[in-house]
Design an enzyme around this catalytic site. Structure first.
Site, PDB file in Angstrom:
ATOM      1  N   THR A 153       0.873  -1.184   0.000  1.00  0.00           N
ATOM      2  CA  THR A 153       0.000   0.000   0.000  1.00  0.00           C
ATOM      3  C   THR A 153       0.905   1.228   0.000  1.00  0.00           C
ATOM      4  O   THR A 153       1.368   1.658  -1.042  1.00  0.00           O
ATOM      5  CB  THR A 153      -0.972  -0.002   1.206  1.00  0.00           C
ATOM      6  OG1 THR A 153      -0.240  -0.232   2.409  1.00  0.00           O
ATOM      7  CG2 THR A 153      -2.025  -1.077   1.050  1.00  0.00           C
ATOM      8  N   THR A 190      -0.326  -3.189  11.249  1.00  0.00           N
ATOM      9  CA  THR A 190      -0.970  -3.251   9.946  1.00  0.00           C
ATOM     10  C   THR A 190      -0.008  -3.920   9.059  1.00  0.00           C
ATOM     11  O   THR A 190       0.759  -3.273   8.385  1.00  0.00           O
ATOM     12  CB  THR A 190      -1.271  -1.917   9.322  1.00  0.00           C
ATOM     13  OG1 THR A 190      -2.462  -1.495   9.850  1.00  0.00           O
ATOM     14  CG2 THR A 190      -1.599  -1.991   7.859  1.00  0.00           C
TER      15      THR A 190
END
EC number: 2.3.1.35
Length: 407
Positions: A153, A190
């Site tokens: 990401t 994350t």
């Protein structure tokens, strides 16, 4: 143990692929497949956040059921978190599509998602992506590397690692890939990590090895103090190395754990060093601790300190911030016994001795702290235990990235 090039396709029988499904990103690949030609025993660890994404719930059920798996489908861009029953139904539809495209049991299809929380997946694009992945899967290193890139990401680099070792004359391989750059904090972050091995190993030993090692690797990194909704580490073993089955309590189990630790620690450090906006990997190492737990608490507290991280960004030997972070960690120690050093490729420098600053060169300290990998070593002189935690510096770019992440 030998470190080799590669990632999730390094072990026998594993294939991978990447595709551009345009789930959120319009200019890059955003879906990945990991596939095994034989069903795999699976182990997993997951986020400790009470708010858990649909893929986390889906994968936990498969891992705990003992169901074997042959495929993992991962998407980036949208996290499929806080999406209710619709989110779970999309996991189910993804599994069915993968089972149909690959000719495998849908009950064992694992899924992973990372990205923006609260958005629903465009399931038609996911399904089309699954079909494309099934057609493109290959066992070569390039396909594994492309899969590692597709799950990024805000990561700036793909993250892979692989090793081989011998058991009873058989070569066993462990390889893996991960992603993680922001919303990273101990007790899982994350982050997604997918580890593959051709080892023949009991499911009990597989889960035990992963669960214990996560405590000293992924649970020892922090970028920003936020624990995500999607954190997942999956370990798949297809047994194709044909070694004597590895069981808990054997020398072979210890060799497996050593190799797994190298892969996990390497991936964890790559995530910490690639923190959003980071310019340096920052390691805090506690030595001379009375217990392992004491050392871990102190090391974690240092890498989680925003003031310390800002000082590293400014190449400023502000050692008081480190001693302060140790002081509020909750671990007992005598601050008047602490020696502190900074170390990097530019050298090693003692900063304080017995809790008091020594006469050191600020210029040399700045040179040491200007390197891309920096370590703070604190000797608390209580025993022989050590622990390391990893993080990164805190820069203005971190705010820039997260101020408009959804857009």
């Amino acid at each position: 143990m030998q470190v080799i090039e590669g990632g999730v396709t390094a072990a026998k029988g594993f294939e991978a692929a990447a595709t551009a499904a345009k789930i959120k990103y319009q200019d890059r690949t955003d879906m990945a497949l990991i596939y095994s030609v034989k069903p795999c025993k699976t182990a997993g660890t997951f986020t400790t956040n009470i708010v858990q994404a649909a893929p986390v719930k889906w994968d936990k059920e498969i891992v705990r059921s003992g169901q074997k798996s042959q495929a993992v489908i991962v998407n980036s861009g949208i996290a499929n978190a806080c999406t209710g029953e619709e989110g779970i139904s999309y996991c189910r539809e993804t599994a069915r599509e993968a089972a149909s495209a690959l000719g495998i049991d849908e009950k064992g299809v694992l899924v992973g998602s990372t990205g923006v929380i609260g958005m629903q997946l465009p399931i038609d694009r996911i399904k089309a992506g699954v079909q494309a992945l099934a057609k493109e899967k290959k066992a070569d290193a390039e396909s594994g590397s492309e899969a590692a890139e597709a799950i990024m990401t805000t990561d700036t680099v793909k993250k892979e690692a692989a090793v081989t070792f011998e058991i009873g004359g058989k070569t066993v391989t462990i390889g893996g890939m991960s992603k993680g750059s922001g919303m990273i904090h101990p007790n899982m972050c994350t982050m997604l990590a997918f580890i593959t091995t051709d080892a023949k190993i009991s499911k009990k030993a597989l889960q035990a090895a992963l669960s214990s090692d996560v405590e000293d690797t992924y649970n020892m990194i922090s970028v920003d103090g936020d624990t995500s909704t999607n954190d997942t580490v999956l370990l798949l073993a297809n047994g194709m190395a044909d070694n004597k089955k590895i069981r808990i309590g054997t020398p072979e189990f210890e060799k497996f754990k050593e190799a797994l630790h190298y892969v996990n620690e390497t991936l964890a450090k790559k995530m910490a060093g690639d923190g959003e906006g980071a310019t340096a990997l920052f390691e805090a190492k506690i030595i001379g601790a009375g217990t392992k737990n004491q050392a871990k608490i102190l090391a974690k507290s240092i890498v989680c300190s925003n003031l310390t991280k800002a000082a590293i960004a400014g190449h400023d030997a502000n050692w008081g911030r480190i001693l302060c972070a140790m002081g509020y960690s909750g671990a007992e120690f005598d601050p008047e016994k602490v020696d502190l050093y900074f170390e990097s490729a530019a050298g090693k420098l003692k900063i304080i001795e017995n809790g008091t600053a020594v006469d050191y060169s600020e210029e040399k300290a700045t040179e040491i702290l200007s390197q891309p990998e920096v370590t703070a070593i604190a000797d608390i002189k209580e025993g022989g235990e050590t622990a390391s935690a990893w993080g990164c510096d805190l820069t203005h770019e971190y705010i820039s990235i997260n101020a408009d992440y959804r857009s």
